[in-house]
Scaffold this motif. Structure first.
Motif, PDB file in Angstrom:
ATOM      1  N   ALA A 157       8.159   9.047   8.168  1.00 32.79           N
ATOM      2  CA  ALA A 157       8.370   8.965   9.613  1.00 32.79           C
ATOM      3  C   ALA A 157       9.839   8.717   9.935  1.00 32.79           C
ATOM      4  CB  ALA A 157       7.515   7.845  10.196  1.00 32.79           C
ATOM      5  N   SER A 158      10.515   7.935   9.098  1.00 30.58           N
ATOM      6  CA  SER A 158      11.912   7.611   9.392  1.00 30.58           C
ATOM      7  C   SER A 158      12.823   8.802   9.155  1.00 30.58           C
ATOM      8  CB  SER A 158      12.368   6.425   8.544  1.00 30.58           C
ATOM      9  OG  SER A 158      12.479   6.825   7.199  1.00 30.58           O
ATOM     10  N   LEU A 159      12.350   9.796   8.391  1.00 27.83           N
ATOM     11  CA  LEU A 159      13.230  10.910   8.056  1.00 27.83           C
ATOM     12  C   LEU A 159      12.790  12.238   8.659  1.00 27.83           C
ATOM     13  CD1 LEU A 159      13.704  10.039   4.300  1.00 27.83           C
ATOM     14  CD2 LEU A 159      15.397   9.761   6.099  1.00 27.83           C
ATOM     15  N   SER A 160      11.545  12.301   9.167  1.00 25.38           N
ATOM     16  CA  SER A 160      11.015  13.613   9.541  1.00 25.38           C
ATOM     17  C   SER A 160      11.641  14.166  10.816  1.00 25.38           C
ATOM     18  CB  SER A 160       9.500  13.522   9.722  1.00 25.38           C
ATOM     19  OG  SER A 160       9.239  12.684  10.832  1.00 25.38           O
ATOM     20  N   LEU A 161      12.321  13.324  11.576  1.00 23.08           N
ATOM     21  CA  LEU A 161      12.925  13.800  12.816  1.00 23.08           C
ATOM     22  C   LEU A 161      14.005  14.850  12.546  1.00 23.08           C
ATOM     23  CD1 LEU A 161      13.293  10.356  14.610  1.00 23.08           C
ATOM     24  CD2 LEU A 161      11.637  12.155  15.118  1.00 23.08           C
ATOM     25  N   ARG A 162      14.562  14.803  11.317  1.00 18.94           N
ATOM     26  CA  ARG A 162      15.733  15.644  11.052  1.00 18.94           C
ATOM     27  C   ARG A 162      15.402  17.121  10.939  1.00 18.94           C
ATOM     28  NH1 ARG A 162      18.895  11.828   6.791  1.00 18.94           N
ATOM     29  NH2 ARG A 162      19.186  10.096   8.221  1.00 18.94           N
ATOM     30  N   ARG A 163      14.305  17.427  10.254  1.00 11.59           N
ATOM     31  CA  ARG A 163      14.040  18.847  10.036  1.00 11.59           C
ATOM     32  C   ARG A 163      12.554  19.127  10.194  1.00 11.59           C
ATOM     33  NH1 ARG A 163      17.309  20.559   4.708  1.00 11.59           N
ATOM     34  NH2 ARG A 163      16.527  22.597   5.238  1.00 11.59           N
ATOM     35  N   GLU A 164      12.295  20.376  10.475  1.00 11.24           N
ATOM     36  CA  GLU A 164      10.905  20.782  10.676  1.00 11.24           C
ATOM     37  C   GLU A 164      10.240  21.065   9.339  1.00 11.24           C
ATOM     38  OE1 GLU A 164       9.022  20.746  13.453  1.00 11.24           O
ATOM     39  OE2 GLU A 164      10.772  19.701  14.256  1.00 11.24           O
ATOM     40  N   VAL A 207      13.119   4.053  -4.036  1.00 13.80           N
ATOM     41  CA  VAL A 207      12.630   5.149  -4.887  1.00 13.80           C
ATOM     42  C   VAL A 207      12.009   6.225  -4.004  1.00 13.80           C
ATOM     43  CG1 VAL A 207      10.978   5.802  -6.683  1.00 13.80           C
ATOM     44  CG2 VAL A 207      12.208   3.634  -6.867  1.00 13.80           C
ATOM     45  N   ILE A 208      11.079   5.796  -3.132  1.00 14.15           N
ATOM     46  CA  ILE A 208      10.335   6.760  -2.318  1.00 14.15           C
ATOM     47  C   ILE A 208      11.256   7.450  -1.321  1.00 14.15           C
ATOM     48  CG2 ILE A 208       8.539   6.937  -0.555  1.00 14.15           C
ATOM     49  CD1 ILE A 208       7.042   4.763  -2.158  1.00 14.15           C
ATOM     50  N   ARG A 209      12.122   6.672  -0.694  1.00 14.35           N
ATOM     51  CA  ARG A 209      13.003   7.239   0.311  1.00 14.35           C
ATOM     52  C   ARG A 209      13.930   8.298  -0.287  1.00 14.35           C
ATOM     53  NH1 ARG A 209      16.476   5.377   5.128  1.00 14.35           N
ATOM     54  NH2 ARG A 209      17.975   7.058   5.065  1.00 14.35           N
ATOM     55  N   ASN A 210      14.545   7.990  -1.429  1.00 15.04           N
ATOM     56  CA  ASN A 210      15.504   8.929  -1.999  1.00 15.04           C
ATOM     57  C   ASN A 210      14.829  10.172  -2.565  1.00 15.04           C
ATOM     58  OD1 ASN A 210      18.432   7.949  -1.864  1.00 15.04           O
ATOM     59  ND2 ASN A 210      17.263   6.098  -2.348  1.00 15.04           N
ATOM     60  N   HIS A 266      12.057  11.385  -1.369  1.00 16.05           N
ATOM     61  CA  HIS A 266      11.623  12.107  -0.173  1.00 16.05           C
ATOM     62  C   HIS A 266      12.798  12.867   0.449  1.00 16.05           C
ATOM     63  CE1 HIS A 266       8.664  12.770   3.032  1.00 16.05           C
ATOM     64  NE2 HIS A 266       9.704  12.738   3.861  1.00 16.05           N
ATOM     65  N   GLU A 267      13.914  12.172   0.560  1.00 19.52           N
ATOM     66  CA  GLU A 267      15.113  12.775   1.147  1.00 19.52           C
ATOM     67  C   GLU A 267      15.547  13.994   0.341  1.00 19.52           C
ATOM     68  OE1 GLU A 267      18.559  10.272   3.449  1.00 19.52           O
ATOM     69  OE2 GLU A 267      18.121   9.782   1.378  1.00 19.52           O
ATOM     70  N   ASN A 268      15.535  13.832  -0.980  1.00 19.57           N
ATOM     71  CA  ASN A 268      15.924  14.925  -1.865  1.00 19.57           C
ATOM     72  C   ASN A 268      15.016  16.134  -1.658  1.00 19.57           C
ATOM     73  OD1 ASN A 268      17.351  15.970  -4.360  1.00 19.57           O
ATOM     74  ND2 ASN A 268      15.212  16.036  -5.017  1.00 19.57           N
ATOM     75  N   ALA A 269      13.705  15.866  -1.572  1.00 19.25           N
ATOM     76  CA  ALA A 269      12.754  16.971  -1.408  1.00 19.25           C
ATOM     77  C   ALA A 269      12.975  17.662  -0.065  1.00 19.25           C
ATOM     78  CB  ALA A 269      11.329  16.432  -1.503  1.00 19.25           C
ATOM     79  N   VAL A 270      13.076  16.881   1.016  1.00 20.19           N
ATOM     80  CA  VAL A 270      13.223  17.448   2.360  1.00 20.19           C
ATOM     81  C   VAL A 270      14.493  18.293   2.453  1.00 20.19           C
ATOM     82  CG1 VAL A 270      13.661  16.857   4.771  1.00 20.19           C
ATOM     83  CG2 VAL A 270      11.857  15.681   3.514  1.00 20.19           C
ATOM     84  N   GLU A 271      15.556  17.827   1.810  1.00 19.63           N
ATOM     85  CA  GLU A 271      16.822  18.544   1.896  1.00 19.63           C
ATOM     86  C   GLU A 271      16.798  19.887   1.186  1.00 19.63           C
ATOM     87  OE1 GLU A 271      19.865  15.935   0.554  1.00 19.63           O
ATOM     88  OE2 GLU A 271      19.801  14.947   2.507  1.00 19.63           O
ATOM     89  N   HIS A 272      15.981  19.985   0.145  1.00 14.52           N
ATOM     90  CA  HIS A 272      15.988  21.222  -0.628  1.00 14.52           C
ATOM     91  C   HIS A 272      14.940  22.231  -0.170  1.00 14.52           C
ATOM     92  CE1 HIS A 272      18.531  18.810  -3.287  1.00 14.52           C
ATOM     93  NE2 HIS A 272      19.054  19.976  -3.606  1.00 14.52           N
ATOM     94  N   ASN A 276       0.850  -1.183   0.000  1.00 12.18           N
ATOM     95  CA  ASN A 276       0.000   0.000   0.000  1.00 12.18           C
ATOM     96  C   ASN A 276       0.883   1.229   0.000  1.00 12.18           C
ATOM     97  OD1 ASN A 276      -1.476   2.265   1.613  1.00 12.18           O
ATOM     98  ND2 ASN A 276      -3.053   0.972   0.677  1.00 12.18           N
ATOM     99  N   LEU A 277       0.710   2.075  -1.021  1.00 15.53           N
ATOM    100  CA  LEU A 277       1.568   3.236  -1.178  1.00 15.53           C
ATOM    101  C   LEU A 277       1.451   4.198  -0.012  1.00 15.53           C
ATOM    102  CD1 LEU A 277       3.578   3.858  -3.386  1.00 15.53           C
ATOM    103  CD2 LEU A 277       1.941   2.206  -4.190  1.00 15.53           C
ATOM    104  N   GLY A 278       0.230   4.351   0.490  1.00 14.15           N
ATOM    105  CA  GLY A 278       0.005   5.285   1.598  1.00 14.15           C
ATOM    106  C   GLY A 278       0.852   4.913   2.804  1.00 14.15           C
ATOM    107  N   SER A 279       0.824   3.633   3.189  1.00 17.46           N
ATOM    108  CA  SER A 279       1.575   3.253   4.383  1.00 17.46           C
ATOM    109  C   SER A 279       3.075   3.277   4.115  1.00 17.46           C
ATOM    110  CB  SER A 279       1.118   1.884   4.884  1.00 17.46           C
ATOM    111  OG  SER A 279       1.202   0.951   3.839  1.00 17.46           O
ATOM    112  N   LEU A 280       3.470   2.944   2.874  1.00 18.53           N
ATOM    113  CA  LEU A 280       4.898   2.959   2.541  1.00 18.53           C
ATOM    114  C   LEU A 280       5.457   4.383   2.625  1.00 18.53           C
ATOM    115  CD1 LEU A 280       7.009   0.870   1.698  1.00 18.53           C
ATOM    116  CD2 LEU A 280       6.613   1.533  -0.672  1.00 18.53           C
ATOM    117  N   VAL A 281       4.717   5.340   2.042  1.00 18.33           N
ATOM    118  CA  VAL A 281       5.175   6.735   2.067  1.00 18.33           C
ATOM    119  C   VAL A 281       5.221   7.249   3.507  1.00 18.33           C
ATOM    120  CG1 VAL A 281       4.541   9.092   1.423  1.00 18.33           C
ATOM    121  CG2 VAL A 281       4.451   7.279  -0.287  1.00 18.33           C
TER     122      VAL A 281
END
Lengths: 454, 220
Positions: free
Chosen positions: A311-318, A342-345, A347-353, A301-306
């Motif tokens: 959740a695993s990355l949101s601790l880093r930045r507001e 795919v989703i993690r990278n 997501h990470e790219n978006a959060v960082e920018h 399920n895409l919703g739970s995967l995203v």
């Protein structure tokens, strides 16, 4: 046979020799028949002449034969006998044999007299009671033909080597452009992939030169990419090390506690970044090692995967992460690890920018054709959009923490799934939009409910 | 020395700023090629530490442009590419020196001192004027053979005055040498440092040229 020159030479020289041999054979056979005919005619004429001399002038037969021997220049070749019908030798010319040349019947015949072959023409005259025979030694005839052949073959034996030399030299000159091009390429060092000058190359060689130049161009492009990759990689791998070393030296040299603490904190941050780089390199290596994916058939399920990734990355930045409800209705059967990458990278790219307080939003594409992520960071300059999935490529709007591998991993993982990434800048606001388009396979995408399509 | 560091990696840039600062230099950091161009056109630096690969362009392009304009500022290239052809390309583009990453901070500082010395046309690594001897490598200062202890800023002011003995250094020039962009400069900071310096190296050693600035007396 590898030498074109030797091959052409042998072909040409064999063809020349074959033509010559055919010509000689043809001349031999044609002329031999002609010669036989001419010599036979001569025999016949001579016999008739002697007979007419005997018959019409009532000469003594002995005189007639002697006259013939004296008159005819070829008498050495021709021999004449005059016989009475009763079988008495009346007369013979000087070179005539003892044995009888004459035949019973009038006409040509071949005879063997004392081991020598003769060609004879006999005239029978019952009125005067004589038989006139004129003969030719066949040995002489054969020698005549042999002389003719020697006259033909002799010059040939002399000219064929000369012709061969000419052919060899001409071939050398004719093949010079090939040799020049080969020499030019052979003289290059390994780095030189500039085009071969093929302007003066013959028409037959030009396609080869063009093909070579095409290959050179491809090699050059590949090498330039390789070189850029190496440069990017060296920069991304060595710069953090330089930072670590410098900060460590600062910590050692600092007398003030505050400066030392600052340096140590930077070292920790730098080690974190280096760890992430190592993780990404390992992910890339793993993806490359297993290009074919066998998914286990579980439904994802895409919703739970995203949400799991966020959740695993949101601790880093507001950063506010929005996961659209449409994703909860989207279920796929795919390799989980690859889809997670795919989703993690992405997501990470978006959060960082995105600079806080920013947004990252995930939603489903219409009809469950894929997922899309949008951020409100600076986006990617249009000229760099095609480059972002290259390894170690970091654009002008780079973040401090990246190393240019995240989007490369996302792209590779997506391709393993048969999915496609589409990068674009958002039309409505500044920011990047990345679509993950799933493969159009019937069982890969199935929409359990479709809150979007309403 | 006032040094411009052009480096896009935040950790390395911070390390260079703090580390070179500890050795007595004033360091300004920029992260992009565009900022580097702006900084170089607006300020005078004693040396530039330039990364070859920047997010918005190649360090070599900045260097070539600088040299085309006739700018003689010593430039040390920092790079992850340190194969011979890369070094040759860097030096031929106008770099004074070349250092591959990762490097030793002390070596970087020594190389910076060396290229600055060369640009100033000095043979001796030690500055000596009228009994005052200053060693940039060790930050040691002696007056008449006796060691004196100077603060970082006092040391920077004295170095600036000793680099061109007899030349007048304006207050703004000295402020530029002492303070980076982010630092707050108090209006009388230079006067205070000069005052303290005079107390340590001798009242007569530093001359005030009214309305223009300060000058080191070359005769004892």
């Amino acid at each position: 046979m590898t030498s074109l020159r030797r091959r052409l030479f042998l072909l040409l020289i064999s063809a020349t020799a074959a033509i010559w041999i055919c010509a000689v054979g043809w001349i031999y056979f044609a002329n031999r028949a002609e010669l036989e005919h001419v010599l036979d005619t001569r025999l016949q004429e001579a016999a008739r002449m002697v007979h007419s001399m005997v018959a019409s002038s009532n000469l003594e037969t002995g005189h007639a034969a002697a006259a013939m021997a004296a008159d005819f220049t070829y008498s050495r070749q021709l021999s004449c006998q005059v016989w009475s019908l009763s079988g008495r030798l009346l007369a013979r010319s000087g070179g005539a044999p003892e044995g009888s040349l004459a035949e019973e019947a009038e006409g040509f015949s071949d005879r063997l007299i004392n081991g020598e072959a003769w060609r004879v023409y006999t005239v029978v005259d019952p009125v005067h009671g004589v038989r006139v025979a004129v003969g030719d030694r066949i040995g002489l005839r054969t020698r005549l033909v042999r002389d003719l052949i020697v006259g033909l073959v002799g010059p040939a034996l002399l000219t064929v080597p000369l012709l061969g030399l000419l052919i060899w030299v001409s071939l050398g000159r004719g093949l010079a452009p090939l040799r020049r091009i080969a020499g030019e390429i052979a003289a290059r060092n390994g780095d030189d992939v500039s085009p071969v000058a093929g302007k003066d190359a013959p028409d037959e060689v030009r396609p080869l030169v063009e093909a070579l130049n095409g290959l050179f161009a491809k090699v050059e492009t590949a090498r330039r990419h390789e070189k850029e990759m190496t440069a990017f990689a060296a920069h991304e791998l060595r710069t953090p090390l330089a930072g670590l070393k410098t900060q460590a030296q600062v910590a050692l040299a600092a007398k003030e506690e505050q400066v030392r603490d600052g340096a140590l904190r930077q070292i920790i941050a730098s080690v974190d970044r280096a760890s992430r780089l190592v993780r990404q390199l390992l992910a890339l290596a793993r993806l490359e090692a297993l290009p074919e994916v066998e998914h286990d058939g579980r439904e994802l399920n895409l919703g739970s995967l995203v949400r799991e990734v966020a959740a695993s990355l949101s601790l880093r930045r507001e950063i506010a992460v929005q996961v659209d409800g449409s994703l909860d209705g989207l279920t796929v059967r795919m390799d989980r690890d690859s889809l997670y990458l795919v989703i993690r990278n992405l997501h990470e790219n978006a959060v960082e920018h995105v600079s806080p307080p920013g947004h990252v939003a995930w939603s489903a594409l219409p009809h469950g054709a894929g997922v899309v992520i949008e951020d409100d960071g600076p986006g990617i300059p249009e000229d760099e959009l095609a480059e972002v999935t290259r390894r170690f490529f970091r654009g002008r709007f780079r973040s401090g923490a990246g190393s240019g591998l995240g989007l490369a991993i996302a792209d590779l993982a997506a391709r393993r799934l048969g999915a496609q990434l589409a990068f674009s800048n958002r039309a409505d606001a500044p920011g990047l939009r990345v679509e993950v388009r799933f493969p159009m396979v019937a069982d890969a995408v199935e929409q359990t409910s479709s809150p979007l399509v309403e | 020395m006032r040094i411009l560091v052009v480096e896009d990696d935040p950790v390395l840039a911070d390390g260079l700023k703090v580390g070179l600062g500890l050795m007595g230099s004033t360091v300004d950091v920029v992260f992009t090629a565009a900022d580097a161009r702006a900084a170089l056109s607006a300020n005078r630096f004693d040396a530039v530490v330039l990364d070859r690969m920047l997010p918005d362009g190649a360090g070599l392009d900045i260097l070539s442009a600088l040299r085309r304009q006739g700018d003689m500022t010593p430039v040390l290239l920092l790079t992850a590419l340190d194969e011979t052809p890369d070094r040759i390309a860097g030096l031929d583009a106008g770099a004074d020196d070349y250092l591959g990453k990762p490097f030793d901070l002390d070596e970087l500082a020594a190389r910076l001192r060396a290229i600055v010395r060369r640009r100033e046309g000095r043979a001796s690594p030690v500055l000596a004027v009228a009994g005052i001897v200053l060693d940039p490598a060790t930050s040691m200062v002696t007056v008449g053979g006796k060691a004196v202890s100077l603060s970082r800023r006092e040391f920077a002011v004295l170095s600036a005055l000793m680099e061109w003995p007899g030349a007048i250094r304006s207050r703004t020039e000295l402020e530029d040498r002492l303070y980076g962009w982010q630092e707050e400069v108090e209006s009388n900071a230079v006067e205070v440092h000069i005052h303290n310096l005079r107390a340590k190296v001798g009242r007569a050693a530093i001359e005030t040229v009214r309305g223009l600035g300060y000058r080191l007396r070359t005769e004892p």
